[in-house]
Design a protein around this motif. Structure first.
Motif, PDB file in Angstrom:
ATOM      1  N   PHE A 118     -45.339 -12.628  61.368  1.00  0.00           N
ATOM      2  CA  PHE A 118     -45.243 -12.422  59.921  1.00  0.00           C
ATOM      3  C   PHE A 118     -44.365 -13.482  59.287  1.00  0.00           C
ATOM      4  CE2 PHE A 118     -42.853 -10.523  56.297  1.00  0.00           C
ATOM      5  CZ  PHE A 118     -43.916 -10.482  55.411  1.00  0.00           C
ATOM      6  N   MET A 119     -44.931 -14.190  58.330  1.00  0.00           N
ATOM      7  CA  MET A 119     -44.204 -15.230  57.600  1.00  0.00           C
ATOM      8  C   MET A 119     -43.376 -14.614  56.490  1.00  0.00           C
ATOM      9  SD  MET A 119     -43.736 -18.522  56.839  1.00  0.00           S
ATOM     10  CE  MET A 119     -45.028 -19.748  56.836  1.00  0.00           C
ATOM     11  N   SER A 120     -42.067 -14.605  56.685  1.00  0.00           N
ATOM     12  CA  SER A 120     -41.165 -14.154  55.627  1.00  0.00           C
ATOM     13  C   SER A 120     -40.558 -15.390  54.970  1.00  0.00           C
ATOM     14  CB  SER A 120     -40.103 -13.212  56.200  1.00  0.00           C
ATOM     15  OG  SER A 120     -39.335 -12.649  55.151  1.00  0.00           O
ATOM     16  N   THR A 121     -39.326 -15.311  54.528  1.00  0.00           N
ATOM     17  CA  THR A 121     -38.741 -16.396  53.751  1.00  0.00           C
ATOM     18  C   THR A 121     -37.223 -16.380  53.835  1.00  0.00           C
ATOM     19  OG1 THR A 121     -38.441 -17.247  51.491  1.00  0.00           O
ATOM     20  CG2 THR A 121     -38.843 -14.900  51.704  1.00  0.00           C
ATOM     21  N   CYS A 122     -36.626 -17.550  53.674  1.00  0.00           N
ATOM     22  CA  CYS A 122     -35.166 -17.644  53.598  1.00  0.00           C
ATOM     23  C   CYS A 122     -34.633 -17.045  52.297  1.00  0.00           C
ATOM     24  CB  CYS A 122     -34.727 -19.097  53.702  1.00  0.00           C
ATOM     25  SG  CYS A 122     -35.295 -20.136  52.324  1.00  0.00           S
ATOM     26  N   MET A 123     -35.522 -16.795  51.328  1.00  0.00           N
ATOM     27  CA  MET A 123     -35.074 -16.272  50.038  1.00  0.00           C
ATOM     28  C   MET A 123     -34.562 -14.833  50.125  1.00  0.00           C
ATOM     29  SD  MET A 123     -35.405 -18.875  48.099  1.00  0.00           S
ATOM     30  CE  MET A 123     -35.228 -18.254  46.421  1.00  0.00           C
ATOM     31  N   VAL A 124     -34.734 -14.193  51.269  1.00  0.00           N
ATOM     32  CA  VAL A 124     -34.188 -12.829  51.427  1.00  0.00           C
ATOM     33  C   VAL A 124     -32.676 -12.855  51.600  1.00  0.00           C
ATOM     34  CG1 VAL A 124     -36.332 -11.980  52.456  1.00  0.00           C
ATOM     35  CG2 VAL A 124     -34.481 -12.745  53.963  1.00  0.00           C
ATOM     36  N   TYR A 125     -32.115 -14.010  51.980  1.00  0.00           N
ATOM     37  CA  TYR A 125     -30.677 -14.082  52.266  1.00  0.00           C
ATOM     38  C   TYR A 125     -29.847 -14.147  50.987  1.00  0.00           C
ATOM     39  CZ  TYR A 125     -31.734 -14.988  57.187  1.00  0.00           C
ATOM     40  OH  TYR A 125     -32.170 -14.884  58.487  1.00  0.00           O
ATOM     41  N   GLU A 126     -28.567 -13.816  51.154  1.00  0.00           N
ATOM     42  CA  GLU A 126     -27.658 -13.895  50.017  1.00  0.00           C
ATOM     43  C   GLU A 126     -27.311 -15.346  49.717  1.00  0.00           C
ATOM     44  OE1 GLU A 126     -23.541 -11.848  48.369  1.00  0.00           O
ATOM     45  OE2 GLU A 126     -24.179 -11.490  50.431  1.00  0.00           O
ATOM     46  N   ARG A 127     -26.613 -15.998  50.598  1.00  0.00           N
ATOM     47  CA  ARG A 127     -26.286 -17.414  50.472  1.00  0.00           C
ATOM     48  C   ARG A 127     -25.569 -17.835  51.745  1.00  0.00           C
ATOM     49  NH1 ARG A 127     -21.574 -18.403  46.127  1.00  0.00           N
ATOM     50  NH2 ARG A 127     -21.743 -20.492  47.005  1.00  0.00           N
ATOM     51  N   ALA A 128     -25.443 -19.146  51.944  1.00  0.00           N
ATOM     52  CA  ALA A 128     -24.659 -19.647  53.075  1.00  0.00           C
ATOM     53  C   ALA A 128     -23.184 -19.673  52.676  1.00  0.00           C
ATOM     54  CB  ALA A 128     -25.134 -21.046  53.458  1.00  0.00           C
ATOM     55  N   TRP A 129     -22.363 -19.013  53.472  1.00  0.00           N
ATOM     56  CA  TRP A 129     -20.931 -18.979  53.178  1.00  0.00           C
ATOM     57  C   TRP A 129     -20.130 -19.931  54.071  1.00  0.00           C
ATOM     58  CZ3 TRP A 129     -19.400 -16.572  48.924  1.00  0.00           C
ATOM     59  CH2 TRP A 129     -20.227 -15.573  48.378  1.00  0.00           C
ATOM     60  N   SER A 130     -20.710 -20.319  55.206  1.00  0.00           N
ATOM     61  CA  SER A 130     -19.960 -21.149  56.153  1.00  0.00           C
ATOM     62  C   SER A 130     -20.683 -22.457  56.410  1.00  0.00           C
ATOM     63  CB  SER A 130     -19.788 -20.395  57.487  1.00  0.00           C
ATOM     64  OG  SER A 130     -21.033 -20.331  58.160  1.00  0.00           O
ATOM     65  N   ALA A 131     -19.960 -23.387  57.024  1.00  0.00           N
ATOM     66  CA  ALA A 131     -20.529 -24.699  57.332  1.00  0.00           C
ATOM     67  C   ALA A 131     -21.617 -24.596  58.399  1.00  0.00           C
ATOM     68  CB  ALA A 131     -19.430 -25.647  57.800  1.00  0.00           C
TER      69      ALA A 131
END
Length: 314
Positions: A118-131
């Protein structure tokens, strides 16, 4: 193997079909052409293992019932409403395609014991907080009906793994770009920037342009998609794929245009759906599959620009 690709006439779908054919599989494609283009498959349809193209909707049970008599080994489910802005303006369409449509495909896979990727997406994430970037345990925050629908569908997919022991894999590629991506309003930022550069137009950026994206070249993405289906190690797993480095939209525009004076900032249409920092940690894909990207951003942008020039899309 016998393989079904839903959404196979789309930008990423086309490259997935191409890779599957190169690996020697028999491939069927289902696409309603709401986003995909028949022309994307013109050069692939001539190959002997390209079995059939079906114009149809994943919500049409009759079509799915007929298709799944082929006894597929894997279904790569890429068909979806993919536009974030459209999902905010027309959430019901996105929900029906991405959740209800996925349910119908899932049911066919369950009845016929077909592995589903199943192709989902990175858009489900909140944001990157760390390096180090976003890994699969990072918090999710669906900021658009598109992301919400993908998360809902993910949960249905995973429930079939736990309830029915159906082999399923959820993949979350980060922002993918490359040849065959649309260069108009529904296209990706790289394709739009390059088209405008070649047409001597300004490169418009929503907001201040400081938002960052992790940009994955489409051939790397297609390789990730199909290898996720080949391995039993991925069953019941959620897996990221990305370049592993991010770039601000301002810097991407400079890279694409080579001229800062061509950049124009405009008011964001839907600022509430904007994720300020997207950076992928793909270590799980590397550990499970031995996958990592082969193309740098500069190489991918150059290949995309060459393709746009060759197709007279400007």
């Amino acid at each position: 193997m016998k393989v079904l690709v839903t959404g196979g006439a789309g930008f990423i779908g086309r490259w997935t079909v191409d890779r599957l054919l190169k690996d020697g599989h028999q491939v069927w494609v289902l696409d309603d052409l709401s986003n995909g283009r028949k022309e994307n498959l013109d050069d692939l349809k001539k190959q002997k293992n390209f079995m059939q193209f079906i114009t149809g909707d994943i919500k049409d049970r009759r079509i799915l019932n007929h298709l799944f008599t082929k006894k597929f080994d894997i279904c790569y489910h890429l068909a979806a409403s993919i536009n974030v802005q459209d999902s905010i303006d027309h959430p019901e369409v996105t929900f029906n395609n991405d959740v209800v449509g996925t349910f119908h495909v899932l049911e066919q896979c369950r009845k016929n014991n077909v592995k589903l990727v199943f192709m989902s997406t990175c858009m489900v994430y909140e944001r990157a907080w760390s390096a180090e970037g976003i890994n699969e345990t990072n918090p999710v925050k669906p900021a658009s009906p598109y992301a919400g629908s993908k998360l809902a569908a993910e949960n249905m997919v995973m429930s079939y793994f736990h309830a029915y022991n159906l082999p399923v894999t959820v993949i979350r590629p980060f922002n993918t770009y490359g040849p065959y991506q649309k260069t108009g309003g529904e296209g990706g930022v790289v394709a739009i920037f390059l088209k405008n550069k070649l047409a001597d137009k300004s490169l418009q950026i929503y907001g201040d342009g400081k938002q960052t994206r992790d940009l994955l070249y489409v051939e790397d993405c297609a390789r990730f998609i199909i290898e996720s289906g080949y391995s039993d190690k991925t069953n019941g797993e959620i897996i990221n794929a990305g370049l592993g480095s991010d770039i601000s939209i301002n810097d991407l525009a400079k890279l694409a245009a080579g001229d800062e004076d061509r950049i124009e900032h405009i008011t964001h249409i839907h600022p509430q759906s904007e994720i300020p920092k997207l950076l992928c940690d793909y270590s799980k894909a590397k550990n499970l599959l031995g996958w990592e990207p082969k193309y740098s951003l500069e190489e991918g942008v150059q290949k995309t620009e060459e393709w746009i020039k060759s197709t007279n899309l400007i």
